[in-house]
Design a protein around this motif. Structure first.
Motif, PDB file in Angstrom:
ATOM      1  N   PHE A 164       9.586  96.555  50.918  1.00 32.92           N
ATOM      2  CA  PHE A 164       8.751  95.833  51.871  1.00 32.92           C
ATOM      3  C   PHE A 164       7.294  95.786  51.401  1.00 32.92           C
ATOM      4  N   LEU A 165       6.764  96.905  50.941  1.00 25.71           N
ATOM      5  CA  LEU A 165       5.384  96.920  50.446  1.00 25.71           C
ATOM      6  C   LEU A 165       5.225  96.033  49.208  1.00 25.71           C
ATOM      7  N   PHE A 166       6.234  96.032  48.339  1.00 24.40           N
ATOM      8  CA  PHE A 166       6.172  95.175  47.148  1.00 24.40           C
ATOM      9  C   PHE A 166       6.120  93.703  47.552  1.00 24.40           C
ATOM     10  N   GLY A 167       6.924  93.315  48.533  1.00 23.62           N
ATOM     11  CA  GLY A 167       6.901  91.927  48.982  1.00 23.62           C
ATOM     12  C   GLY A 167       5.560  91.532  49.570  1.00 23.62           C
ATOM     13  N   LEU A 168       4.950  92.436  50.355  1.00 20.27           N
ATOM     14  CA  LEU A 168       3.635  92.137  50.924  1.00 20.27           C
ATOM     15  C   LEU A 168       2.572  92.004  49.835  1.00 20.27           C
ATOM     16  N   CYS A 169       2.620  92.887  48.844  1.00 21.01           N
ATOM     17  CA  CYS A 169       1.643  92.804  47.749  1.00 21.01           C
ATOM     18  C   CYS A 169       1.840  91.533  46.930  1.00 21.01           C
TER      19      CYS A 169
END
Length: 710
Positions: A164-169
């Motif tokens: 999820f954090l990778f997608g947001l970044c």
């Protein structure tokens, strides 16, 4: 699954509202635009023409303020007036849209088509370039996400969070590059707004995809939070992206046309058209939704049609008829149960103790006979509390009540709403406490039921005691919690609970006199449990009732007979209880042997059989004292009766007895000891003649008896 798009249906309300509440432009910029427009000859000609039309038009009739004195009549006439205004402004909509197109054409003409194209290409290139740099600089992270183990709960949660954090970044990298293009190059105002709107649409679509992949994970079902099929996961991921992208597009369109300065009526009409299109997209998704489980049919046609009609009616009431509070209530009533149910299934699925196979991933329970953990209950009930809070906030805001004023207001409505929210909070907290207590009790019951018969006797007794008392404790705790919660909720609503408690006491006394048998059963059950007279799994006998204790309530106990019948016996009818399963059992066996039997030899044989039974891996653990012969117990007409005795654990004697009888018969036959059976021996020189003589004598006796009676 339809709850995801249904939640987005709340955004349908925003489309006409955007038309009315468009953001204000910079005042200086407005003045410049106004002076430019006034200097335009075409605008001056249109103003003169419009002024002539208004002067020649008849005066609008003043609507009646009281048509029959009814609110319904007033609402109808208000709706009629709104429709008249919209219909009157409908012919102006194409001209207003053409004005927006002319504005965009003038902006492009200022920098030239080639310059505008280069600016757009720079805008896209910087965004994609930044995204490409981020993608290639995070190879190790992507490799770790693809190859990391996800067998345990901790591993699954960790990878889900990293994804999820990778997608947001990833989205952030594209947004930073695109916004950098807006800061580096000089843009015409309207063209910049257009490109920023396009960026908002792109970011909305991509952010929706990140959220959908976080919740549904169509590419990896082990990382899926909301349990569903892979087909359904892909379906809802695409539909969410389309729906959110369209909503962002509608918002951008309304914002841009508002900057041009078109009339309010045209803005309303455009908002209604865009809202209808969003409603069509939502209806198509609900109608074509796939099943949630493999092999299951899609939802019934009537259900899908009803959901679409309900949402369309809510939108019509809320935005066309402008009854916003009713729209908010209808949406909350529809979405709240669906959101609670899906969040319940999602939390149980995400926090499952281990990977399940097949339909276990899609069911409403984490595993058969496996209660959820305390953390699962806290998270699930916390989400439920959050949903209730959001629903209450939407409804209260829809009615125009200020939350800050409601906390300090002393008027009747403010006090009522404040007390109502407090009562709901009490009930939700009581529900959380009950779920935690029930989960703890269920865990102890599962642990007690998972023991082995090879455990020490004291451990088995403790498990039986737990299985006996905890269900009663669970029922009592539920009654106590619900009673306290209801009384506290009523008290927070301003109800005097003192008279209620006193009245309940009087009613309780009256009920006690009228239901003495019920009271007797309950009190008798309490004393049976305090005396530890029986436990679940024990075989008891009470009068004509006997069987294994399966379960019991506050009033009765359920006994399962060995032949399968189930007795439900009130505690007041049990009386004295014979417990056949407590501590130990002495079982006695009797065997008839002939009078010429060598008793010493028989005793040695039985002793040897006892040793063999004790050494048996299956039967040996059931012995407390081995099988042994006690001697001759009686002399009969045809045999001597010898008695055997053994001490076993309760319930083990039946299997041991059957095995012992079989071994004794075989050993006696091998050693020449005969099992005595009753026989009839007739004495005489010839068997045939002896039989005839016996029959003749019997006939003579019968004739003599008849003669004596005569």
């Amino acid at each position: 699954m339809p709850v995801f798009l249904l939640l987005l249906s709340l955004l349908l309300a925003a489309l006409p509202a955007m038309a009315q509440e468009a953001p204000a432009a910079d005042p200086q910029h407005k003045v410049e635009e106004f002076t430019t427009l006034l200097a335009d000859p075409d605008v001056q000609a249109w103003l003169r023409e419009r002024a002539g039309e208004l002067a020649a038009a008849p005066a609008a009739p003043v609507p009646a303020t009281n048509m029959g004195g009814s609110a319904l009549s007033g609402a109808f006439h208000e709706l009629e007036a709104r429709l008249d205004v919209l219909l009157a402004g409908l012919p102006r909509l194409p001209a207003d849209l053409a004005t927006a197109g002319d504005r965009l054409a003038r902006e492009i003409a200022e920098v030239g088509p080639l310059g505008a194209l280069l600016l757009v290409l720079g805008f896209v290139a910087l965004g994609l370039g930044t995204e490409w740099v981020f993608w290639h600089s995070t190879r190790s992270v992507r490799r770790h996400i693809a190859t990391a183990p996800i067998d345990t709960l901790r591993q699954r949660l960790r990878i889900i969070g990293i994804r999820f954090l990778f997608g947001l970044c990833w989205i952030g990298a594209f947004a930073v590059g695109s916004l950098g293009a807006c800061l580096l190059f000089p843009w015409p105002a309207f063209l910049r707004s257009l490109l920023l709107g396009a960026l908002a649409v792109i970011l909305a679509v991509r952010f929706t995809l990140v959220i959908a992949r976080f919740l549904l994970s169509p590419g990896n079902e082990k990382l899926r939070i909301v349990p569903t099929t892979t087909e359904a996961a892909w379906f809802w991921t695409r539909r969410l992206a389309v729906f959110f992208g369209y909503l962002a597009f509608a918002w951008v369109v309304l914002d841009l046309v508002a900057a041009v300065g078109i009339t309010e009526v045209s803005m309303r009409l455009l908002g209604y058209v865009l809202g209808l299109a969003a409603l069509v997209i939502l209806g198509e998704a609900i109608w074509r939704q796939p099943p949630r489980q493999p092999g299951a049919p899609r939802p019934a046609t009537a259900l899908r049609v009803g959901m679409i009609a309900y949402i369309a009616f809510a939108w019509l009431v809320g935005r066309v008829l402008n009854v916003v509070p009713l729209f908010d209530v209808m949406i909350v009533v529809l979405l709240l149960p669906l959101a609670i149910r899906i969040s319940h299934r999602a939390v149980l699925h995400l926090l499952r103790p281990g990977d399940l196979d097949g339909d276990g991933l899609l069911g409403d329970q984490p595993a058969p006979q496996q209660p959820p953990s305390a953390w699962t209950v806290v998270i699930e009930r916390g989400l439920r509390l959050a949903f209730f809070a959001i629903g209450a906030w939407i409804i209260i805001s829809g009615f125009g009540v200020d939350m800050n004023m409601m906390r300090t207001s002393d008027d009747l409505l403010g006090v009522f709403l404040r007390n109502l929210l407090r009562a709901l909070a009490i009930l939700l907290v009581a529900d959380l406490l009950w779920q935690l207590a029930r989960t703890a009790i269920d865990h102890h019951l599962v642990h007690a039921a998972a023991g082995s018969e090879a455990d020490p006797t004291e451990v088995i007794r403790r498990r039986q005691r737990v299985r006996t008392l905890l269900p009663i404790l669970r029922n009592v705790l539920f009654v106590v919690l619900i009673t306290m919660a209801v009384l506290m909720a009523l008290s927070s609503l301003g109800v005097e609970v003192g008279p209620l408690i006193a009245g309940a006491g009087v009613v309780g006394v009256a009920i006690g006199f009228g239901a003495q048998t019920l009271v007797k059963d309950v009190i008798s059950g309490i004393f049976y449990l305090l005396d530890d007279a029986f436990r679940i799994g024990e075989y008891i006998v009470s009068g004509s009732y006997k069987g294994t204790v399966e379960s019991f309530s506050l009033r009765s106990v359920k006994l399962r007979h060995q032949r399968g019948s189930l007795y439900t016996v009130p505690f007041g009818e049990l009386g004295a209880i014979q417990n056949m399963s407590r501590d130990w059992v002495i079982d006695k066996l009797t065997i008839n042997v002939t009078y010429d039997t060598d008793l010493d030899k028989a005793k040695k044989i039985i002793k040897q059989i006892g040793k063999e039974l004790l050494a048996d891996e299956e039967l040996g653990p059931g012995f407390i004292q081995p099988l042994k012969m006690q001697g001759v117990s009686s002399f009969g007409d045809f045999a001597m009766q010898i008695t055997l005795k053994m001490m076993t654990y309760p319930g083990k004697q039946f299997t041991i007895r059957r095995k012992a009888y079989a071994m004794i018969k075989r050993a006696f036959a091998e050693n020449g000891i005969q099992i005595a059976v009753p026989t009839v021996r007739v004495a005489g020189t010839d068997a045939h003649e002896g039989a005839e003589a016996v029959a003749a004598k019997a006939a003579n006796d019968v004739l003599a008896a008849k003669a004596a009676q005569a």
